[in-house]
Scaffold this motif. Structure first.
Motif, PDB file in Angstrom:
ATOM      1  N   GLU A  63       1.000  -1.285   0.224  1.00  0.00           N
ATOM      2  CA  GLU A  63      -0.033  -0.068   0.001  1.00  0.00           C
ATOM      3  C   GLU A  63       0.847   1.213   0.085  1.00  0.00           C
ATOM      4  N   SER A  64       0.486   2.311  -0.656  1.00  0.00           N
ATOM      5  CA  SER A  64       1.029   3.456  -0.738  1.00  0.00           C
ATOM      6  C   SER A  64       0.570   4.213   0.515  1.00  0.00           C
ATOM      7  N   VAL A  65       1.679   5.125   1.042  1.00  0.00           N
ATOM      8  CA  VAL A  65       1.473   5.874   2.246  1.00  0.00           C
ATOM      9  C   VAL A  65       1.897   7.215   1.983  1.00  0.00           C
ATOM     10  N   GLU A  66       1.171   8.413   2.591  1.00  0.00           N
ATOM     11  CA  GLU A  66       1.567   9.585   2.776  1.00  0.00           C
ATOM     12  C   GLU A  66       2.190  10.006   3.886  1.00  0.00           C
ATOM     13  N   ARG A  67       2.868  11.131   3.869  1.00  0.00           N
ATOM     14  CA  ARG A  67       3.568  11.839   5.147  1.00  0.00           C
ATOM     15  C   ARG A  67       2.255  12.142   5.923  1.00  0.00           C
ATOM     16  N   GLY A  68       2.337  11.846   7.386  1.00  0.00           N
ATOM     17  CA  GLY A  68       1.392  11.968   8.226  1.00  0.00           C
ATOM     18  C   GLY A  68       0.235  11.093   8.418  1.00  0.00           C
ATOM     19  N   GLN A  69       0.240  10.113   7.535  1.00  0.00           N
ATOM     20  CA  GLN A  69      -0.696   9.137   7.610  1.00  0.00           C
ATOM     21  C   GLN A  69      -0.530   8.162   8.981  1.00  0.00           C
ATOM     22  N   LEU A  70      -1.669   7.966   9.485  1.00  0.00           N
ATOM     23  CA  LEU A  70      -1.472   6.888  10.524  1.00  0.00           C
ATOM     24  C   LEU A  70      -1.266   5.515  10.380  1.00  0.00           C
TER      25      LEU A  70
END
Length: 326
Positions: A63-70
């Motif tokens: 899965e792709s995650v972004e900065r600040g994602q829990l």
């Protein structure tokens, strides 16, 4: 007619000789060397500053995650208990500071004043008693010892009166400046303790500091996570590069800032442009080639990193990359 037949026989023979000559010429030409490397990318481990039991892992592998994602949450009853203790300490310190600032209550001031009046009355009585005993001593009725005892009791009563008066004044004036300041600083220290525990509590909800793709999930829900142990790893393919081990006699073609073409077989036969971003300052003495009699010295290798000039779609860590060297 025989003349044409002779030409017809000579032409295939000449072609065969030419082909053989070209083949031998090609065979003795120096062959280009192939340099092979691999793709690497920046990897980040996501962990917590506090230990606890993993409550939820909110991402999946790939899965792709972004900065600040829990990313995941922890359960830590110990931190919750410490937070309650810290908040109780803050309330107590605040109450003490408020008491020091406001001073004694009116009832306490009245009680201290009454104690002073009581001591004052006792001192007055002992003064009168001493004077009576002194007159009797002068008349020869009482011994000197009795007069001295009465005098001592009178002086003691005077000191008790003064002490009671000072206590009444202290109650009236309230706490000293130093005491008030100490109480305020105690309240600040308690607030700092609460802030510290709250920071630990906040770290039970761990967010990603970077964007990327989940490469590994090392712990699952219900497992214990030690302090600093990675729970999830992510890879940022936007920060990818190629790594080569270049022999030192070829190193001049790979100086920082130079570009070259390379092929990534896993993607296509098309070449991609790469720029050298780093050349190791130390040679690798574990990878070397025995003495080349033509050159007269052992060959060392140096690690070279190169980054794609343009983004390459589908690039993955570990893919081979090939460079043809003349």
């Amino acid at each position: 007619m025989s003349k044409y037949k002779s030409f017809a026989a000579i032409i295939p023979a000449a072609a065969l000789v030419g082909w053989l000559g070209y083949t031998f010429w090609q065979a003795y030409q120096p062959q280009p060397e192939r340099l092979q490397g691999q793709i690497e990318a920046q990897q980040y481990n996501i962990s917590s500053k506090v230990p606890g039991r993993v409550d939820q892992v909110l991402v999946k592998k790939g899965e792709s995650v972004e900065r600040g994602q829990l990313i995941f949450t922890l359960l830590s009853p110990e931190i919750d208990a410490k937070l309650e203790q810290a908040r109780a300490g803050q309330e107590a310190a605040g109450a003490m500071a408020e008491q020091a600032e406001k001073g004694a209550r009116s009832q306490e001031i009245a009680a201290a004043y009454d104690q002073w009046q009581k001591a004052k009355a006792a001192s007055s009585l002992m003064e009168k008693t001493y004077k009576r005993v002194d007159n009797l001593y002068r008349d020869g009725v009482l011994a000197e010892q009795k007069r001295d005892e009465a005098y001592t009791q009178w002086q003691a009563a005077r000191y008790t009166e003064r002490a009671a008066f000072q206590m009444a004044e202290m109650a009236k004036e309230g706490a000293r400046v130093e005491t008030k300041r100490a109480a305020v600083e105690q309240a600040r220290m308690a607030a700092g303790a609460v802030a510290e525990v709250e920071a630990y509590a906040a770290d039970t909800r761990v967010e990603s500091w970077h964007r990327g793709e989940v490469s590994q999930i090392l712990l699952r829900s219900g497992e214990l996570a030690p302090q600093g142990f990675p729970v999830v790893s992510i890879v940022d393919m936007d920060d990818a590069w190629a790594v080569f081990n270049v022999r030192e006699d070829r190193l001049k073609a790979y100086r920082e800032g130079q570009t070259f073409q390379a092929v990534i077989p896993a993607l296509s036969e098309d070449s991609h442009e790469f720029m050298v971003s780093h050349v190791s300052v130390m040679g690798d003495f574990a990878t070397w080639r025995a003495t080349d009699t033509a050159k007269g010295f052992d060959m060392r290798t140096f690690e070279v990193e190169a980054r794609p000039v343009q983004p390459i779609e589908g690039l993955r860590v570990g893919m081979s990359i090939l460079v043809e060297q003349e």
